[in-house]
Design a protein around this motif. Structure first.
Motif, short mmCIF file in Angstrom:
data_model
loop_
_atom_site.label_atom_id
_atom_site.label_comp_id
_atom_site.label_asym_id
_atom_site.label_seq_id
_atom_site.Cartn_x
_atom_site.Cartn_y
_atom_site.Cartn_z
N GLN A 12 0.83 -1.19 0.00
CA GLN A 12 0.00 0.00 0.00
C GLN A 12 0.87 1.25 0.00
OE1 GLN A 12 -2.77 0.44 3.25
NE2 GLN A 12 -4.00 1.88 2.10
N LYS A 13 0.48 2.19 -0.84
CA LYS A 13 1.15 3.49 -0.91
C LYS A 13 0.08 4.56 -0.72
CE LYS A 13 5.18 1.82 -2.05
NZ LYS A 13 6.44 2.10 -1.47
N SER A 14 0.39 5.53 0.12
CA SER A 14 -0.58 6.59 0.41
C SER A 14 -0.04 7.93 -0.01
CB SER A 14 -0.89 6.63 1.91
OG SER A 14 -1.46 5.44 2.34
N LEU A 15 -0.95 8.75 -0.48
CA LEU A 15 -0.65 10.15 -0.75
C LEU A 15 -1.44 10.95 0.29
CD1 LEU A 15 -0.90 10.15 -4.64
CD2 LEU A 15 1.15 10.08 -3.25
N ASP A 16 -0.81 11.18 1.41
CA ASP A 16 -1.50 11.78 2.54
C ASP A 16 -2.07 13.16 2.25
OD1 ASP A 16 -1.01 9.55 4.10
OD2 ASP A 16 0.91 10.33 4.80
N ASP A 17 -1.37 13.92 1.41
CA ASP A 17 -1.84 15.28 1.15
C ASP A 17 -3.18 15.30 0.41
OD1 ASP A 17 -0.43 14.21 -1.04
OD2 ASP A 17 -0.04 16.21 -1.86
N ILE A 18 -3.55 14.19 -0.24
CA ILE A 18 -4.84 14.15 -0.94
C ILE A 18 -5.71 12.99 -0.48
CG2 ILE A 18 -4.00 15.35 -3.00
CD1 ILE A 18 -3.85 12.56 -4.35
N ALA A 19 -5.30 12.28 0.56
CA ALA A 19 -6.08 11.18 1.15
C ALA A 19 -6.41 10.07 0.15
CB ALA A 19 -7.36 11.71 1.78
N VAL A 20 -5.45 9.78 -0.73
CA VAL A 20 -5.61 8.68 -1.68
C VAL A 20 -4.60 7.59 -1.32
CG1 VAL A 20 -5.39 7.95 -4.08
CG2 VAL A 20 -6.48 10.12 -3.55
N ALA A 21 -5.08 6.35 -1.26
CA ALA A 21 -4.21 5.20 -1.02
C ALA A 21 -4.42 4.19 -2.14
CB ALA A 21 -4.51 4.57 0.33
N LEU A 22 -3.34 3.60 -2.61
CA LEU A 22 -3.39 2.57 -3.63
C LEU A 22 -2.79 1.30 -3.07
CD1 LEU A 22 -2.75 5.44 -5.20
CD2 LEU A 22 -2.81 3.94 -7.14
N THR A 23 -3.37 0.16 -3.43
CA THR A 23 -2.85 -1.13 -2.99
C THR A 23 -2.62 -2.01 -4.21
OG1 THR A 23 -4.10 -0.97 -0.92
CG2 THR A 23 -3.29 -3.15 -1.55
N LEU A 24 -1.41 -2.57 -4.29
CA LEU A 24 -1.03 -3.47 -5.37
C LEU A 24 -0.87 -4.87 -4.78
CD1 LEU A 24 -0.16 -3.79 -8.36
CD2 LEU A 24 2.19 -3.39 -7.59
N ILE A 25 -1.55 -5.85 -5.37
CA ILE A 25 -1.45 -7.24 -4.93
C ILE A 25 -1.03 -8.09 -6.13
CG2 ILE A 25 -2.73 -9.23 -4.05
CD1 ILE A 25 -4.60 -7.23 -2.64
N LEU A 26 0.00 -8.90 -5.94
CA LEU A 26 0.49 -9.78 -7.00
C LEU A 26 -0.06 -11.19 -6.78
CD1 LEU A 26 4.27 -8.80 -7.17
CD2 LEU A 26 2.32 -7.72 -8.31
N SER A 27 -0.47 -11.84 -7.87
CA SER A 27 -0.93 -13.24 -7.75
C SER A 27 0.24 -14.17 -7.44
CB SER A 27 -1.63 -13.69 -9.04
OG SER A 27 -0.71 -13.73 -10.11
N ARG A 28 1.45 -13.75 -7.77
CA ARG A 28 2.68 -14.50 -7.47
C ARG A 28 3.57 -13.61 -6.60
NH1 ARG A 28 4.57 -18.55 -11.10
NH2 ARG A 28 6.22 -18.65 -9.53
N PRO A 29 3.51 -13.76 -5.28
CA PRO A 29 4.32 -12.91 -4.40
C PRO A 29 5.82 -12.98 -4.68
CG PRO A 29 2.71 -14.12 -3.12
CD PRO A 29 2.67 -14.68 -4.52
N ASP A 30 6.29 -14.06 -5.32
CA ASP A 30 7.71 -14.17 -5.66
C ASP A 30 8.07 -13.35 -6.88
OD1 ASP A 30 6.14 -15.92 -7.21
OD2 ASP A 30 7.79 -17.32 -7.51
N ALA A 31 7.09 -12.79 -7.58
CA ALA A 31 7.29 -11.90 -8.73
C ALA A 31 8.31 -12.46 -9.73
CB ALA A 31 7.70 -10.52 -8.25
N PRO A 32 8.02 -13.63 -10.32
CA PRO A 32 9.01 -14.29 -11.17
C PRO A 32 9.30 -13.55 -12.48
CG PRO A 32 6.89 -15.37 -11.39
CD PRO A 32 6.75 -14.34 -10.29
N SER A 33 10.55 -13.58 -12.88
CA SER A 33 10.95 -13.01 -14.17
C SER A 33 10.54 -13.95 -15.29
CB SER A 33 12.47 -12.82 -14.22
OG SER A 33 12.88 -11.90 -13.27
#
Length: 146
Positions: free
Chosen positions: A41-62
């Protein structure tokens, strides 16, 4: 001439001697997202927006396609995403997003591998909120088996 041959042979024998194979260790990178435990999760506190990125493969394979989901806590517009190498130029890879709902997106990731054994990709998400352009960066460690 004999001295040159003997010196060369001795040098080659010493150069070919088995060397201990040192294990390369990396210090934890505080900027890298930890997908093994949860979404990032990344938040932009000055504008109260938060984004969440979820990967189906937590190992993020190349070199292996996998899915991801991106969600926001506010309705935002003109959402785009691209991948870029953080520490080396690997080109710019545009990511096609599918909008699932007002606040949810999905897509597929596929990127190349790096011979160094430690490759961080920046997933850069851009969007408009209340008429202003914003950018959020998610650092993804490829081939993260921890």
């Amino acid at each position: 001439m004999k001295l040159v041959i003997v010196t060369t042979v001795c040098f080659l024998l010493l150069a070919c001697k088995d060397k201990e194979n040192p294990t390369v260790t990396f210090q934890p990178d505080p900027d890298v997202c930890h997908f093994q435990t949860s979404g990032c999760q990344k938040s932009l506190d000055d504008i109260a927006v938060a984004l969440t990125l979820i990967l189906s493969r937590p190992d993020a394979p190349s070199e292996t396609p996998f899915e991801f989901s991106l969600s926001t806590n506010q309705v935002v517009e003109n959402v785009t995403m691209r991948l870029e190498g953080r520490d080396m130029f690997m080109g710019v890879i545009p990511i096609r997003l599918t909008q699932i709902s007002d606040k949810d997106y999905s897509g597929h990731l596929l990127y190349g591998s790096c011979s160094s054994g430690y490759m961080v990709w920046n997933a850069i998400v851009t969007f408009n909120y209340l008429g202003r352009h914003h950018e959020v960066l998610f650092a993804i460690l490829a081939d993260n088996v921890k």
